[in-house]
Design a protein around this motif. Structure first.
Motif, PDB file in Angstrom:
ATOM      1  N   ARG A 121       1.639   3.331  -3.412  1.00  0.00           N
ATOM      2  CA  ARG A 121       0.531   3.681  -4.297  1.00  0.00           C
ATOM      3  C   ARG A 121       0.824   4.850  -5.244  1.00  0.00           C
ATOM      4  NH1 ARG A 121      -5.009   2.799  -4.239  1.00  0.00           N
ATOM      5  NH2 ARG A 121      -4.854   1.778  -2.197  1.00  0.00           N
TER       6      ARG A 121
ATOM      7  N   TYR B 163      -3.545  -2.826  -4.336  1.00  0.00           N
ATOM      8  CA  TYR B 163      -2.756  -2.400  -3.182  1.00  0.00           C
ATOM      9  C   TYR B 163      -3.361  -2.924  -1.890  1.00  0.00           C
ATOM     10  CZ  TYR B 163      -0.702   1.053  -6.380  1.00  0.00           C
ATOM     11  OH  TYR B 163      -0.069   1.676  -7.423  1.00  0.00           O
TER      12      TYR B 163
ATOM     13  N   ALA C 133       0.813  -1.221   0.000  1.00  0.00           N
ATOM     14  CA  ALA C 133       0.000   0.000   0.000  1.00  0.00           C
ATOM     15  C   ALA C 133       0.843   1.266   0.000  1.00  0.00           C
ATOM     16  CB  ALA C 133      -0.932  -0.012   1.206  1.00  0.00           C
TER      17      ALA C 133
ATOM     18  N   ASP D 176       1.500   4.168  -9.129  1.00  0.00           N
ATOM     19  CA  ASP D 176       0.474   4.656 -10.059  1.00  0.00           C
ATOM     20  C   ASP D 176       1.116   5.470 -11.176  1.00  0.00           C
ATOM     21  OD1 ASP D 176      -1.676   3.516  -8.748  1.00  0.00           O
ATOM     22  OD2 ASP D 176      -2.385   5.377  -7.834  1.00  0.00           O
TER      23      ASP D 176
END
Length: 251
Positions: free
Chosen positions: A31, A53, A28, A35
């Motif tokens: 991210r 995630y 997580a 991305d």
């Protein structure tokens, strides 16, 4: 060869390769950076990246149960070791992609001089909670517990910890003011303007924070191409821009 077949062959050679889809399971805490990296690779190749995630422990268990990941980016080596021991990843594709740092964050209005001094944080919390990712399962929580124990603070703080499923959930508790302080990665703190960094943990207070990346054994060519790109200079620049450290790689 008949003319019609020859024309069809030429058209096939001239046509662009069909776009593929690559499914990436990632910690997580990666991210925003991942991305952006995925968007850059999609624009460059025409392929699609599907990103999932969560905490590294939850993702590793999903992979063990047959989830269709093609690449796995973990927030620590232990969960990658588990998948490697079970023969689920291709060990030849494994690398330490990223590094990170550990910080203590404060909610808006929460101020504590020298919060890592003995007893200071426990006294300041009183009946409130210290937000952390799961301290026995999620890497950020494991690193945080190790750092607090190294500094002699864990025994007093353990009853005051609010454990969250992953580091971003712990970050959110502090950002919303539901917990006055939390332990997260430096990159998480940089991604959330509502929190401030109250202290930085000494690098020697916890094991080095590394993010191994690997392809599953049955990963296709598009996934392996993305893995190589993530290990390259374009991705490294994106990761550094988001506060990660990137190991030096041989040219």
């Amino acid at each position: 060869m008949p003319l019609r077949l020859a024309l069809l062959a030429l058209l096939a050679l001239a046509a662009p390769a069909a776009a593929g889809t690559v499914t990436v399971f990632a910690a997580a805490s990666t991210r925003e950076a991942l991305d952006r990296a995925a968007e850059a690779w999609e624009a460059e190749t025409g392929h699609e990246v599907v990103l999932s995630y969560a905490g590294s422990s939850a993702l590793a268990r999903q992979i063990q149960q047959g989830a269709p990941a093609q690449l796995f980016l973990s927030a620590n080596a232990d969960w990658m070791d588990v998948l490697q021991d079970e023969g689920l990843i291709d060990p030849d594709t494994r690398s330490d992609l990223l590094g990170n740092r550990l910080v203590l964050i404060a909610a808006p209005g929460a101020v504590l001089p020298d919060p890592l001094a003995p007893g200071a944080l426990a006294r300041a919390l009183d009946d409130e909670r210290l937000a952390m990712a799961l301290v026995d399962a999620v890497p950020a929580g494991i690193y945080g517990k190790a750092a607090l124990a190294h500094l002699g603070l864990w025994d007093a703080l353990a009853p005051k910890v609010a454990q969250a499923d992953n580091v971003r959930a712990a970050l959110a508790l502090v950002a919303r003011g539901e917990a006055p302080f939390g332990v997260v990665y430096a990159t998480d703190a940089a991604a959330e303007p509502a929190v401030t960094v109250a202290a930085r943990f000494p690098p020697d207070s916890h094991p080095p924070i590394r993010y191994p990346l690997a392809a599953m054994r049955d990963a296709g060519p598009e996934a392996r191409a993305l893995l190589r790109w993530l290990n390259g200079p374009q991705a490294a620049a994106i990761f550094r821009d988001h506060g990660f450290t990137v190991p030096d790689r041989a040219p």
